[in-house]
Design an enzyme around this catalytic site. Structure first.
Site, PDB file in Angstrom:
ATOM      1  N   GLU A 105       0.866  -1.183   0.000  1.00 37.54           N
ATOM      2  CA  GLU A 105       0.000   0.000   0.000  1.00 37.54           C
ATOM      3  C   GLU A 105       0.903   1.233   0.000  1.00 37.54           C
ATOM      4  OE1 GLU A 105      -3.353  -0.019   0.131  1.00 37.54           O
ATOM      5  OE2 GLU A 105      -3.592  -2.183   0.401  1.00 37.54           O
ATOM      6  N   LYS A 169      -1.612  14.406 -15.476  1.00 39.64           N
ATOM      7  CA  LYS A 169      -2.785  15.220 -15.203  1.00 39.64           C
ATOM      8  C   LYS A 169      -3.912  14.345 -14.638  1.00 39.64           C
ATOM      9  CE  LYS A 169      -5.566  15.466 -19.215  1.00 39.64           C
ATOM     10  NZ  LYS A 169      -6.152  14.177 -19.122  1.00 39.64           N
ATOM     11  N   HIS A 199       0.497  15.198 -22.534  1.00 39.65           N
ATOM     12  CA  HIS A 199       1.066  14.377 -23.614  1.00 39.65           C
ATOM     13  C   HIS A 199       0.894  15.022 -24.981  1.00 39.65           C
ATOM     14  CE1 HIS A 199      -3.011  12.793 -24.196  1.00 39.65           C
ATOM     15  NE2 HIS A 199      -2.609  12.313 -25.358  1.00 39.65           N
ATOM     16  N   LYS A 203       3.530  15.357 -28.878  1.00 36.79           N
ATOM     17  CA  LYS A 203       3.164  14.948 -30.246  1.00 36.79           C
ATOM     18  C   LYS A 203       4.001  15.741 -31.258  1.00 36.79           C
ATOM     19  CE  LYS A 203      -1.643  13.792 -29.074  1.00 36.79           C
ATOM     20  NZ  LYS A 203      -1.904  12.393 -29.390  1.00 36.79           N
ATOM     21  N   GLU A 237     -13.361  13.256 -30.345  1.00 35.77           N
ATOM     22  CA  GLU A 237     -13.092  11.824 -30.192  1.00 35.77           C
ATOM     23  C   GLU A 237     -14.351  11.062 -30.557  1.00 35.77           C
ATOM     24  OE1 GLU A 237     -10.262  10.765 -26.794  1.00 35.77           O
ATOM     25  OE2 GLU A 237     -11.439  12.409 -25.994  1.00 35.77           O
ATOM     26  N   HIS A 261      -4.651  20.256 -22.771  1.00 39.80           N
ATOM     27  CA  HIS A 261      -4.254  20.118 -24.184  1.00 39.80           C
ATOM     28  C   HIS A 261      -4.671  21.322 -25.040  1.00 39.80           C
ATOM     29  CE1 HIS A 261      -3.619  16.186 -22.674  1.00 39.80           C
ATOM     30  NE2 HIS A 261      -4.753  15.632 -23.015  1.00 39.80           N
ATOM     31  N   LYS A 359     -16.522  13.852 -26.613  1.00 38.42           N
ATOM     32  CA  LYS A 359     -16.473  12.404 -26.855  1.00 38.42           C
ATOM     33  C   LYS A 359     -17.687  12.034 -27.699  1.00 38.42           C
ATOM     34  CE  LYS A 359     -13.480  11.261 -23.248  1.00 38.42           C
ATOM     35  NZ  LYS A 359     -12.140  10.934 -23.702  1.00 38.42           N
TER      36      LYS A 359
END
Ligand code: BG6
Length: 507
Positions: A105, A169, A199, A203, A237, A261, A359
């Protein structure tokens, strides 16, 4: 002999791949989705590309009752499933020699003692030289306990090597919690040792924004409010929230991807030329943009948020957000968010940035569209220019990475009819090199201690300052708009742009 193998190589030779020195990566949250799908494959790909040192070590720390062998098998499977480069047993064997697992733990002192011993053993057996990076791929609620255990057990510094901490994040859920998180981390690690991952900055296509703007002479003169009508930044997305209900509900699209982002993309598009590409010069310019970016004065007119309901996406019938496993019927979490941001600088005042993310939209695409003003005068018949839109420069972040310039051209024939056409640069057509995954670049940069691609806490806090008032406005609403899965979002988002006499692009 390749450049990498040549012992006489000049270390300053820029053509050389950047190779990490001896070190280990200690992964918290190793059984999570991110670790399995992105981090482990990226580590394997780095090893396969020869960018990790031979003694590189990967340590897992989790409350699972694995032995090192079982853990190594899990890593192997994740690497095989997700790697971008071909599978090599030789590479795997070398990587496997440095794999260790510490069960326990996060608040269990004995487990931390064991971690300390494991790190010392790795220094001896694998030659990691006291260089260890702690990668926190865990919910932010667990950061305080992990960070304070690192300190309590004397693992945050070493007289021999470096210690770094990598934070995934979300960096808090509002300004206040971000400041608190920063305070906690700052008590244990010096600023230069803290690497916050966004991230998107890893790219290739995002880094290309800087190359595109500052390596070329022809775009910068028109990159301002005299010529640019507005900018649209879209992150669409097609997937739903999948098995991430626990993370996503209560977070929503704005906190999940706009705070980080999309605002980072906006800063790169809007910033002035940095004096160099080192971390502090970049940070100074991005910060100026974020500090001058304003959420809409009229939130009701210039923001939109909504939740997807069931429908068809990618040829399949899909569930609505509230039917997804683990989502309460009363959820008001947005799966789509759009907002207008004004950047109050001499270059951008009067040229709005429209940000949208969602999304279960029509297709997966992230792009930045810089939409130009119309020519001041059109010496053509009205009928001939009916199909002429506004010129636009579209940076396709993913997929189909590249850049498109849209402009009007004469339709062949006897009339002067003018129609929009596209001029296209596609990465695939121009380069033989394939783009590494964002996480490959970012993990390598952590191990090299190279910070330009990691947002500093000032950027994070400025981004929350932009978003907090928008979310506070939404929190006061009693209901939330909806949109059908597989469409391009709610009507309210279209109305939001129509109020300004504009329309969203259909990417
Ligand atoms: C993550 C978000 O940061 O980015 C996810 O938490 C999202 O919700 C993901 O799906 C998308 O990343 P990419 O690289 O596929 O655009």
């Amino acid at each position: 002999m390749s450049l990498v193998d040549n012992p006489l190589r000049d270390p300053k030779d820029r053509r050389l791949p950047r190779i990490a020195g001896p070190c280990s990566l200690i992964l918290f949250g190793v059984t999570g989705d991110l670790a399995k799908k992105k981090l482990v494959p990226a580590i394997y790909d780095l090893a396969n590309r020869g960018l990790l040192p031979p003694g590189f070590a990967l340590v897992g720390f989790a409350r699972h009752d694995f032995g090192t062998a079982k853990f190594a098998n899990m890593i192997k499977q994740a690497a095989k499933d997700g790697a971008r480069t071909p599978w090599s047993e030789t590479v795997w064997k070398q990587l496997a020699a440095g794999i260790r697992f510490v069960p326990g733990e996060f608040d269990d002192d004995e487990a931390w003692e064991q971690l300390g011993k494991t790190m010392a053993e790795l220094d001896e057996q694998q030659g990691t030289g006291g260089n260890h990076a702690f990668y926190l791929s865990i919910p932010p609620g667990l950061f305080p306990v992990v960070v304070s255990q690192i300190k309590k057990h004397g693992l945050a510094e070493s007289s021999e090597g470096w210690r770094r901490v990598v934070i995934e994040k979300p960096f808090g859920h509002d300004l206040k919690s971000a400041e608190e998180l920063n305070r906690i981390v700052g008590e244990v690690f010096p600023r230069r040792s803290v690497f916050r991952i966004d991230h998107y900055l890893g790219k290739e296509t995002v880094q290309n924004i800087l190359a595109f703007r500052f390596a070329n002479g022809m775009f910068e003169p028109i990159w301002n409010n005299h010529y640019v009508d507005h900018v649209q930044i879209t992150m669409a997305e097609d997937i739903g929230i999948g098995s991430r209900a626990g993370y996503y509900d209560g977070i929503g699209a704005a906190r999940d991807v706009i705070q980080n982002h999309l605002l980072q993309l906006m800063a790169l598009i809007a910033m002035e030329e940095p004096v160099s590409f080192n971390a502090s010069s970049l940070r100074i310019e991005k910060q100026k943009i974020l500090a001058n970016a304003r959420p809409p004065a009229r939130m009701d007119l210039h923001t939109a948020r909504a939740q997807y309901v069931g429908g068809w996406a990618g040829g399949e019938q899909v569930l609505g957000y509230k039917e997804e496993q683990g989502i309460p019927q009363s959820s008001m979490t947005e799966t789509y968010a759009a907002m207008r941001i004004d950047v109050l600088t001499r270059r951008w005042a009067g040229t709005p940035f429209y940000l949208r993310a969602g999304k279960r939209l029509g297709r997966r695409v992230t792009e930045v569209a810089v939409v130009f003003k119309r020519a001041p005068h059109q010496p053509f018949n009205k009928n001939d220019i009916e199909e002429l839109g506004q010129n636009a420069l579209v940076m396709r972040i993913q997929p189909d990475e590249g850049v498109t310039l849209r402009f009007g051209a004469k339709v062949p024939g006897t009339t002067m009819e003018i129609r929009d056409v596209n001029m296209d640069f596609a990465y695939g057509g121009a380069f033989v090199e394939s783009s590494p995954e964002a996480y490959e670049r970012l993990i390598l940069d952590v191990l090299l201690g190279d910070p330009p691609l990691f947002p500093q806490h000032e950027e994070v806090e400025l981004s929350w300052k932009i978003l907090d008032p928008v979310i506070a406005h939404w929190d006061k609403q009693k209901d939330i708009d909806t949109y059908s899965s597989g469409t391009w979002g709610p009507e309210s988002a279209d109305k939001m742009l129509a109020r300004d006499g504009r329309t969203w692009r259909r990417p």
